[in-house]
Design an enzyme around this catalytic site. Sequence first.
Site, PDB file in Angstrom:
ATOM      1  N   SER A  17     -31.505 -35.828  16.568  1.00  0.00           N
ATOM      2  CA  SER A  17     -31.698 -36.831  15.516  1.00  0.00           C
ATOM      3  C   SER A  17     -32.181 -36.165  14.231  1.00  0.00           C
ATOM      4  CB  SER A  17     -32.728 -37.867  15.965  1.00  0.00           C
ATOM      5  OG  SER A  17     -32.298 -38.539  17.118  1.00  0.00           O
ATOM      6  N   ARG A  40     -39.605 -37.643   9.620  1.00  0.00           N
ATOM      7  CA  ARG A  40     -40.112 -38.478  10.729  1.00  0.00           C
ATOM      8  C   ARG A  40     -40.103 -39.954  10.352  1.00  0.00           C
ATOM      9  NH1 ARG A  40     -41.481 -37.778  15.626  1.00  0.00           N
ATOM     10  NH2 ARG A  40     -41.108 -35.567  15.301  1.00  0.00           N
ATOM     11  N   HIS A  43     -36.629 -41.008  10.748  1.00  0.00           N
ATOM     12  CA  HIS A  43     -36.352 -41.061  12.190  1.00  0.00           C
ATOM     13  C   HIS A  43     -36.810 -42.388  12.790  1.00  0.00           C
ATOM     14  CE1 HIS A  43     -37.549 -40.059  16.439  1.00  0.00           C
ATOM     15  NE2 HIS A  43     -36.335 -39.556  16.430  1.00  0.00           N
TER      16      HIS A  43
END
Lengths: 214, 214
Positions: A17, A40, A43
């Site tokens: 990812s 992040r 994500h």
Amino acid sequence: MKITLQRVAPAEIEARSMEIIGAELGARSFPADQLPVVKRVIHTSADFDYADNLVFSEGAVARGIAAVKGGCTIVTDTQMAWSGVNKRVLEKFGGRAVCFMSDPDVAAEAKARGETRATVSMERAAALEGSVIFAIGNAPTALVRLCELMDEGKADPALVIGVPVGFVNVVESKELLLTTAAPHIVARGRKGGSNVAAAICNALIYLASGNARE
Amino acid sequence: MKITLQRVAPAEIEARSMEIIGAELGARSFPADQLPVVKRVIHTSADFDYADNLVFSEGAVARGIAAVKGGCTIVTDTQMAWSGVNKRVLEKFGGRAVCFMSDPDVAAEAKARGETRATVSMERAAALEGSVIFAIGNAPTALVRLCELMDEGKADPALVIGVPVGFVNVVESKELLLTTAAPHIVARGRKGGSNVAAAICNALIYLASGNARE
């Protein structure tokens, strides 16, 4: 329609990812310390708007990492954000995560004063000993009260993660934080959330572990 | 810069937010049953993309409301989503929310089998008695396993809230759900999350209470 799933081992899903996010960010350039935080947050949201709206005060990531390494307390303004923080890794440094929102006495005091529970919970948090990271992903009233407490000399956060979400006083609360001297990571605009607050905490925790997991 | 906060009483913030969302949706038309769900997801994310990417099977909202009124179990695939579900109101109907992700035996079995914890937790959930709403906001592996369990006749959800977020098999897992006969509410594409899953659960819970809070 035939649906074909990619064969990716569970342990590899996050790394894959992060590769995809990195590729789609393309030629965009971020300071090296900020990149793992930006990635992040994307994500956790699949929302590339955060590549544009996250703003960092000078050295904010380093301050966050140092606080985690020093065993700080992370205060959240929702149980959801608290749930999302990786407490297992945080506790390895002697730190802890707390949220006062569900405390019955906070609710009672908020009702009596006509304030939000978030406001009262920030007052509780300001009285904590030691180094504190404030992670505010929901309530602009929490962020506004924290700014007031800092102005009154009653709070001195190691870092403020200012990412409340929504439509009433949310933009304004973040702009207010940006006028202060507090070290900060802010998602400007309406977007943010408990998931974003937790993701930023976790990015700092993983960086402190020497494992950016990006 | 002078920052002016709007004066809105705590109890009015949500209603004012919903007014703003309604105004910004403008002339867009949604079926009356779906509108409170769409608005609550935008409320939790400040992301109007959900006005486009939420898809509902015929009668999905009515099924969700009926399940809540009947005291169903809501299963989530993360502790974050579990934290976000309004359990106080859900429990008034005799329902409960559960999440198996942090159970030590789920982790042990997942490791032994080389599966994700999310996969194993769905197998646990499929064995629950009574009416179950599955709210999947994070793990595509959970949603894929649930589709398999339905195909094998081992799961028969009252409703599947299919809103995992991310980059690896996320889009595919949702498209897979859309090929099944399961009643569903799905956020097509990459976006979703634990916050979105909880928001959809709460929209159904508030509608069941006769209080859309929009």
